[in-house]
Design a protein around this motif. Structure first.
Motif, PDB file in Angstrom:
ATOM      1  N   TYR A 125      -8.975 -25.618  -2.875  1.00 21.76           N
ATOM      2  CA  TYR A 125      -7.567 -25.335  -3.180  1.00 21.76           C
ATOM      3  C   TYR A 125      -6.697 -26.248  -2.735  1.00 21.76           C
ATOM      4  CZ  TYR A 125      -3.434 -23.023  -4.880  1.00 21.76           C
ATOM      5  OH  TYR A 125      -2.257 -22.918  -5.476  1.00 21.76           O
ATOM      6  N   ASN A 126      -6.670 -26.652  -1.261  1.00 23.10           N
ATOM      7  CA  ASN A 126      -5.940 -27.439  -0.634  1.00 23.10           C
ATOM      8  C   ASN A 126      -5.945 -28.814  -1.108  1.00 23.10           C
ATOM      9  OD1 ASN A 126      -4.408 -25.449   0.615  1.00 23.10           O
ATOM     10  ND2 ASN A 126      -5.683 -25.362   2.352  1.00 23.10           N
ATOM     11  N   LEU A 127      -7.248 -29.212  -1.370  1.00 15.86           N
ATOM     12  CA  LEU A 127      -7.659 -30.680  -1.443  1.00 15.86           C
ATOM     13  C   LEU A 127      -7.382 -30.962  -3.056  1.00 15.86           C
ATOM     14  CD1 LEU A 127     -10.978 -31.633   0.501  1.00 15.86           C
ATOM     15  CD2 LEU A 127      -8.549 -32.043   0.956  1.00 15.86           C
ATOM     16  N   TRP A 128      -7.853 -30.155  -3.994  1.00 10.03           N
ATOM     17  CA  TRP A 128      -7.858 -30.503  -5.482  1.00 10.03           C
ATOM     18  C   TRP A 128      -6.771 -29.708  -6.189  1.00 10.03           C
ATOM     19  CZ3 TRP A 128     -12.998 -29.848  -3.464  1.00 10.03           C
ATOM     20  CH2 TRP A 128     -13.735 -30.744  -3.007  1.00 10.03           C
ATOM     21  N   HIS A 129      -6.246 -28.427  -5.910  1.00 10.50           N
ATOM     22  CA  HIS A 129      -5.221 -27.756  -6.499  1.00 10.50           C
ATOM     23  C   HIS A 129      -5.787 -27.542  -7.995  1.00 10.50           C
ATOM     24  CE1 HIS A 129      -2.524 -28.124  -3.101  1.00 10.50           C
ATOM     25  NE2 HIS A 129      -2.631 -29.605  -3.540  1.00 10.50           N
ATOM     26  N   PRO A 130      -7.051 -27.011  -7.959  1.00  9.61           N
ATOM     27  CA  PRO A 130      -7.753 -26.585  -9.279  1.00  9.61           C
ATOM     28  C   PRO A 130      -6.935 -25.287  -9.952  1.00  9.61           C
ATOM     29  CG  PRO A 130      -9.166 -25.734  -7.707  1.00  9.61           C
ATOM     30  CD  PRO A 130      -8.212 -26.425  -6.878  1.00  9.61           C
ATOM     31  N   ASP A 131      -7.304 -25.309 -11.364  1.00 12.13           N
ATOM     32  CA  ASP A 131      -6.812 -24.164 -11.703  1.00 12.13           C
ATOM     33  C   ASP A 131      -7.437 -22.764 -11.394  1.00 12.13           C
ATOM     34  OD1 ASP A 131      -5.193 -22.933 -14.113  1.00 12.13           O
ATOM     35  OD2 ASP A 131      -7.280 -22.861 -15.381  1.00 12.13           O
ATOM     36  N   PRO A 132      -6.613 -21.928 -11.522  1.00 11.11           N
ATOM     37  CA  PRO A 132      -7.135 -20.829 -10.820  1.00 11.11           C
ATOM     38  C   PRO A 132      -8.387 -19.868 -11.493  1.00 11.11           C
ATOM     39  CG  PRO A 132      -4.768 -20.595 -10.740  1.00 11.11           C
ATOM     40  CD  PRO A 132      -5.132 -21.695 -11.424  1.00 11.11           C
ATOM     41  N   TRP A 133      -8.288 -20.186 -12.822  1.00 11.85           N
ATOM     42  CA  TRP A 133      -9.390 -19.715 -13.639  1.00 11.85           C
ATOM     43  C   TRP A 133     -10.661 -20.565 -13.510  1.00 11.85           C
ATOM     44  CZ3 TRP A 133      -9.099 -15.097 -15.690  1.00 11.85           C
ATOM     45  CH2 TRP A 133      -7.974 -14.364 -16.049  1.00 11.85           C
ATOM     46  N   LEU A 134     -10.681 -21.855 -13.508  1.00 15.23           N
ATOM     47  CA  LEU A 134     -11.589 -22.580 -13.067  1.00 15.23           C
ATOM     48  C   LEU A 134     -12.314 -22.264 -11.681  1.00 15.23           C
ATOM     49  CD1 LEU A 134     -13.695 -25.097 -13.880  1.00 15.23           C
ATOM     50  CD2 LEU A 134     -11.782 -26.410 -12.700  1.00 15.23           C
ATOM     51  N   MET A 135     -11.410 -22.044 -10.650  1.00 11.52           N
ATOM     52  CA  MET A 135     -11.811 -22.109  -9.349  1.00 11.52           C
ATOM     53  C   MET A 135     -12.583 -20.622  -9.154  1.00 11.52           C
ATOM     54  SD  MET A 135     -10.159 -22.687  -5.841  1.00 11.52           S
ATOM     55  CE  MET A 135      -8.575 -21.614  -5.897  1.00 11.52           C
ATOM     56  N   SER A 136     -11.939 -19.529  -9.965  1.00 12.80           N
ATOM     57  CA  SER A 136     -12.745 -18.281  -9.793  1.00 12.80           C
ATOM     58  C   SER A 136     -13.844 -18.299 -10.622  1.00 12.80           C
ATOM     59  CB  SER A 136     -11.539 -17.313 -10.389  1.00 12.80           C
ATOM     60  OG  SER A 136     -11.471 -17.366 -11.820  1.00 12.80           O
ATOM     61  N   ALA A 137     -14.061 -18.979 -11.692  1.00 13.85           N
ATOM     62  CA  ALA A 137     -15.280 -19.018 -12.403  1.00 13.85           C
ATOM     63  C   ALA A 137     -16.467 -19.928 -11.458  1.00 13.85           C
ATOM     64  CB  ALA A 137     -15.254 -19.779 -13.690  1.00 13.85           C
ATOM     65  N   VAL A 138     -16.024 -20.737 -10.976  1.00 14.54           N
ATOM     66  CA  VAL A 138     -17.063 -21.690 -10.255  1.00 14.54           C
ATOM     67  C   VAL A 138     -17.522 -20.873  -8.945  1.00 14.54           C
ATOM     68  CG1 VAL A 138     -17.365 -23.661  -8.583  1.00 14.54           C
ATOM     69  CG2 VAL A 138     -16.289 -24.052 -10.815  1.00 14.54           C
ATOM     70  N   LEU A 139     -16.374 -20.245  -8.400  1.00 12.19           N
ATOM     71  CA  LEU A 139     -16.584 -19.478  -7.097  1.00 12.19           C
ATOM     72  C   LEU A 139     -17.523 -18.155  -7.260  1.00 12.19           C
ATOM     73  CD1 LEU A 139     -13.689 -20.256  -4.878  1.00 12.19           C
ATOM     74  CD2 LEU A 139     -15.957 -21.067  -4.544  1.00 12.19           C
ATOM     75  N   SER A 140     -17.449 -17.569  -8.647  1.00 11.55           N
ATOM     76  CA  SER A 140     -18.104 -16.458  -8.697  1.00 11.55           C
ATOM     77  C   SER A 140     -19.360 -16.757  -9.229  1.00 11.55           C
ATOM     78  CB  SER A 140     -17.523 -15.775 -10.068  1.00 11.55           C
ATOM     79  OG  SER A 140     -16.100 -15.380  -9.938  1.00 11.55           O
ATOM     80  N   VAL A 141     -19.897 -17.752  -9.645  1.00  7.78           N
ATOM     81  CA  VAL A 141     -21.125 -18.177 -10.030  1.00  7.78           C
ATOM     82  C   VAL A 141     -21.698 -18.596  -8.703  1.00  7.78           C
ATOM     83  CG1 VAL A 141     -22.455 -20.077 -11.258  1.00  7.78           C
ATOM     84  CG2 VAL A 141     -20.622 -18.895 -12.371  1.00  7.78           C
ATOM     85  N   ALA A 142     -21.187 -19.292  -8.065  1.00 12.01           N
ATOM     86  CA  ALA A 142     -21.628 -19.674  -6.704  1.00 12.01           C
ATOM     87  C   ALA A 142     -21.801 -18.386  -5.756  1.00 12.01           C
ATOM     88  CB  ALA A 142     -20.680 -20.452  -5.778  1.00 12.01           C
TER      89      ALA A 142
END
Length: 141
Positions: free
Chosen positions: A80-97
């Motif tokens: 989040y601090n490096l790339w400031h991704p969209d919250p939906w994208l980050m939640s989807a990626v981290l949920s799968v991870a």
């Protein structure tokens, strides 16, 4: 304890834990420990070691949650601090991870917990077999 002072009944802790991580029998290292995804076998099909004594219960799940949380929480903060991704994208990626890492770790943590119990002779792992015969001696049928 050193090799010279080790008691003959000492079980190799490190090797047992490594075998548990590999989901193999903590005694011989070649027989499968699990039947299915998380069900521990009654006995090892290779060496005959009784495995039904195990009492892993919720320990593997707690250890899995601890490891996944400690790996993904910094990943969340750093990404989040490096790339400031969209919250939906980050939640989807981290949920799968989170799900993938949990599914990978859970049977391995179960194997490690069973191996620790075996190496420390907990919950009946230190007793002689029910038939009273050593495991190396085959029983004629």
């Amino acid at each position: 304890m050193t090799e010279a002072t080790a008691l003959p009944e000492d079980r190799p802790f490190g090797r047992a834990v490594l075998n548990g991580w590999r989901k193999c029998c903590p005694n011989c290292g070649s027989g499968p420990l699990l039947r299915g995804y998380l069900k521990v076998r009654e006995t090892c099909p290779v060496c005959g070691e009784e495995l039904f004594h195990q009492r892993a219960d919720d320990g593997p799940a707690y250890m899995t949650i601890l490891i996944v949380g400690h790996l993904l929480a910094p990943a969340l903060l750093i990404s989040y601090n490096l790339w400031h991704p969209d919250p939906w994208l980050m939640s989807a990626v981290l949920s799968v991870a989170c799900v993938a890492l949990s599914l990978f770790l859970l049977p391995r943590m179960k194997g490690v917990m069973v191996a620790i119990q075996w190496a420390k002779r907990m919950h009946g792992f230190g007793r002689a077999p029910a038939n009273g015969m050593p495991k190396e001696v085959p029983v004629d049928q």
